[in-house]
Design an enzyme around this catalytic site. Structure first.
Site, PDB file in Angstrom:
ATOM      1  N   HIS A  48      -5.251  -4.011   0.858  1.00 47.02           N
ATOM      2  CA  HIS A  48      -3.864  -3.548   0.726  1.00 47.02           C
ATOM      3  C   HIS A  48      -3.852  -2.288  -0.140  1.00 47.02           C
ATOM      4  CE1 HIS A  48       0.523  -4.262   0.670  1.00 47.02           C
ATOM      5  NE2 HIS A  48       0.484  -3.872  -0.601  1.00 47.02           N
TER       6      HIS A  48
ATOM      7  N   MET B 238       2.730   5.228  -3.546  1.00 45.73           N
ATOM      8  CA  MET B 238       3.993   5.394  -4.297  1.00 45.73           C
ATOM      9  C   MET B 238       4.227   6.870  -4.578  1.00 45.73           C
ATOM     10  SD  MET B 238       3.626   2.330  -7.066  1.00 45.73           S
ATOM     11  CE  MET B 238       2.926   0.739  -6.604  1.00 45.73           C
TER      12      MET B 238
ATOM     13  N   MET C  47       5.526   3.033  -0.188  1.00 45.01           N
ATOM     14  CA  MET C  47       6.705   3.006  -1.074  1.00 45.01           C
ATOM     15  C   MET C  47       7.099   4.459  -1.341  1.00 45.01           C
ATOM     16  SD  MET C  47       5.275  -0.037  -3.474  1.00 45.01           S
ATOM     17  CE  MET C  47       3.621   0.209  -2.849  1.00 45.01           C
TER      18      MET C  47
ATOM     19  N   ASP D 111      -1.462   0.595  -1.859  1.00 47.43           N
ATOM     20  CA  ASP D 111      -0.085   0.866  -2.291  1.00 47.43           C
ATOM     21  C   ASP D 111       0.132   2.355  -2.510  1.00 47.43           C
ATOM     22  OD1 ASP D 111       1.179  -1.765  -2.514  1.00 47.43           O
ATOM     23  OD2 ASP D 111      -0.397  -2.161  -3.976  1.00 47.43           O
TER      24      ASP D 111
ATOM     25  N   SER E 156      -5.032  -6.010  -3.367  1.00 47.04           N
ATOM     26  CA  SER E 156      -4.334  -4.738  -3.555  1.00 47.04           C
ATOM     27  C   SER E 156      -5.125  -3.869  -4.531  1.00 47.04           C
ATOM     28  CB  SER E 156      -2.934  -4.979  -4.121  1.00 47.04           C
ATOM     29  OG  SER E 156      -2.432  -3.769  -4.663  1.00 47.04           O
TER      30      SER E 156
ATOM     31  N   HIS F 170       0.872   0.136   2.436  1.00 50.58           N
ATOM     32  CA  HIS F 170       2.255  -0.157   2.044  1.00 50.58           C
ATOM     33  C   HIS F 170       2.868   1.129   1.500  1.00 50.58           C
ATOM     34  CE1 HIS F 170       4.877  -2.668  -1.022  1.00 50.58           C
ATOM     35  NE2 HIS F 170       5.612  -1.988  -0.180  1.00 50.58           N
TER      36      HIS F 170
ATOM     37  N   ASP G 240       4.086 -10.020  -1.335  1.00 51.46           N
ATOM     38  CA  ASP G 240       3.445  -9.048  -2.225  1.00 51.46           C
ATOM     39  C   ASP G 240       4.156  -9.055  -3.572  1.00 51.46           C
ATOM     40  OD1 ASP G 240       2.179  -6.842  -3.328  1.00 51.46           O
ATOM     41  OD2 ASP G 240       2.976  -5.399  -1.875  1.00 51.46           O
TER      42      ASP G 240
ATOM     43  N   MET H 201       8.896  -8.519  -0.442  1.00 57.62           N
ATOM     44  CA  MET H 201       8.476  -8.215  -1.815  1.00 57.62           C
ATOM     45  C   MET H 201       8.941  -9.338  -2.742  1.00 57.62           C
ATOM     46  SD  MET H 201       6.722  -5.490  -1.611  1.00 57.62           S
ATOM     47  CE  MET H 201       6.417  -5.390  -3.386  1.00 57.62           C
TER      48      MET H 201
HETATM   49  C1  DX5 Z   1       3.722  -3.530  -6.164  1.00 65.20           C
HETATM   50  C2  DX5 Z   1       2.692  -3.442  -5.080  1.00 65.20           C
HETATM   51  C3  DX5 Z   1       1.781  -4.580  -5.021  1.00 65.20           C
HETATM   52  C4  DX5 Z   1       0.986  -4.839  -6.261  1.00 65.20           C
HETATM   53  C5  DX5 Z   1       0.922  -6.325  -6.428  1.00 65.20           C
HETATM   54  O1  DX5 Z   1       4.632  -2.510  -6.008  1.00 65.20           O
HETATM   55  O2  DX5 Z   1       3.305  -3.308  -3.813  1.00 65.20           O
HETATM   56  O3  DX5 Z   1       0.930  -4.525  -3.884  1.00 65.20           O
HETATM   57  O4  DX5 Z   1      -0.311  -4.329  -6.239  1.00 65.20           O
HETATM   58  O5  DX5 Z   1       0.296  -6.578  -7.607  1.00 65.20           O
HETATM   59  P1  DX5 Z   1       0.200  -8.032  -8.268  1.00 65.20           P
HETATM   60  O6  DX5 Z   1      -0.529  -8.910  -7.324  1.00 65.20           O
HETATM   61  O7  DX5 Z   1      -0.560  -7.740  -9.518  1.00 65.20           O
HETATM   62  O8  DX5 Z   1       1.614  -8.496  -8.525  1.00 65.20           O
HETATM   63 ZN    ZN Z   2       2.040  -3.522  -2.009  1.00 65.93          ZN
END
Ligand code: DX5
Ligand code: ZN
Length: 222
Positions: free
Chosen positions: A34, A38, A69, A36, A9, A67, A176, A138
């Site tokens: 991956h 947000m 969010m 993310d 990620s 992903h 994740d 999650m």
């Molecule tokens: C959190 C993200 C994850 C995050 C995971 O909201 O969706 O993808 O990067 O990070 P680690 O592996 O550090 O928990």
């Molecule tokens: Zn994620």
């Protein structure tokens, strides 16, 4: 096709040299990247949009596992598909018309994933399991990297594994949040087969390649 895949990620990458970090992931044998996304509304953090997905697309050949969010993800699907996403995963908590959203993603020629927060029960994805390419459970509350793994999610992962198997689905079961050498074995045992990791890879004391190798050495089906 590999049976267990690792998806670094980039939330934990150093964005001053994202291209180099992606090259290191690729050289170390990562399977997917991956990404993310947000929006500061659905989750209490903001990250990146299609511009950075487009940059990732040009920096690596690895599949981009995006992903979302974000609220109203249906408004942004086309932009992320055009930017080069290979897979778009939406939260059931943001999609009142989830079946339609899945169809919209697939109509763009992109694989469709659905994901659920820790507080959301497995039953919330049951009706769409026949249609999706990936289910993401999650194992932290989304929004930040480096949080502690919520081990109480393991039965939910096993429940979804059983549900996918019972309908003969080949969809990936991804996890994740807090994925690391200590948590990976239990996740594999529960039936997950795609593993997102940020902190354990990008903040590994011996660097990205060592972080990937540590996790890859554990990616063995028991
Ligand atoms: C959190 C993200 C994850 C995050 C995971 O909201 O969706 O993808 O990067 O990070 P680690 O592996 O550090 O928990
Ligand atoms: Zn994620």
């Amino acid at each position: 096709m590999k049976s267990l895949v690792l998806a670094p990620s980039i939330l934990s990458a150093d964005f001053t040299h994202l291209g180099q970090d992606l090259a290191d992931c690729e050289a170390a044998g990562a399977d997917w990247i991956h990404v993310d996304v947000m929006d500061g509304h659905f989750v209490p953090n903001m990250t990146l949009g299609p511009l950075v997905v487009d940059a990732c697309r040009r920096a690596t050949k690895l599949p981009l596992d995006v992903h979302l969010m974000i609220e109203k993800p249906e408004n942004m699907l086309e932009a992320f598909a055009k930017a080069g996403a290979d897979r778009l995963t939406v939260h059931v908590e943001t999609c009142p018309h989830l079946h339609r959203t899945i169809q919209q993603i697939q109509a763009l020629g992109v694989k469709a994933g659905v994901t659920i927060n820790p507080a959301t029960p497995a039953i919330m994805v049951k009706e769409v399991l026949p249609f999706v390419d990936l289910v993401l459970v999650m194992t932290v509350n989304p929004g930040f990297g480096g949080q502690s793994f919520i081990s109480e999610m393991l039965p939910k992962i096993a429940e979804i594994r059983q549900a996918l198997n019972s309908i003969g689905s080949q969809a990936w079961l991804e996890v994740d949040g807090g994925v690391a050498d200590k948590t990976l074995p239990a996740l594999i045992k529960a039936g997950a087969n795609a593993f997102v990791a940020g902190n354990a890879i990008f903040n590994h004391s011996h660097g990205i390649r060592a972080g990937i190798k540590t996790l890859q050495d554990l990616l063995i089906i028991p």
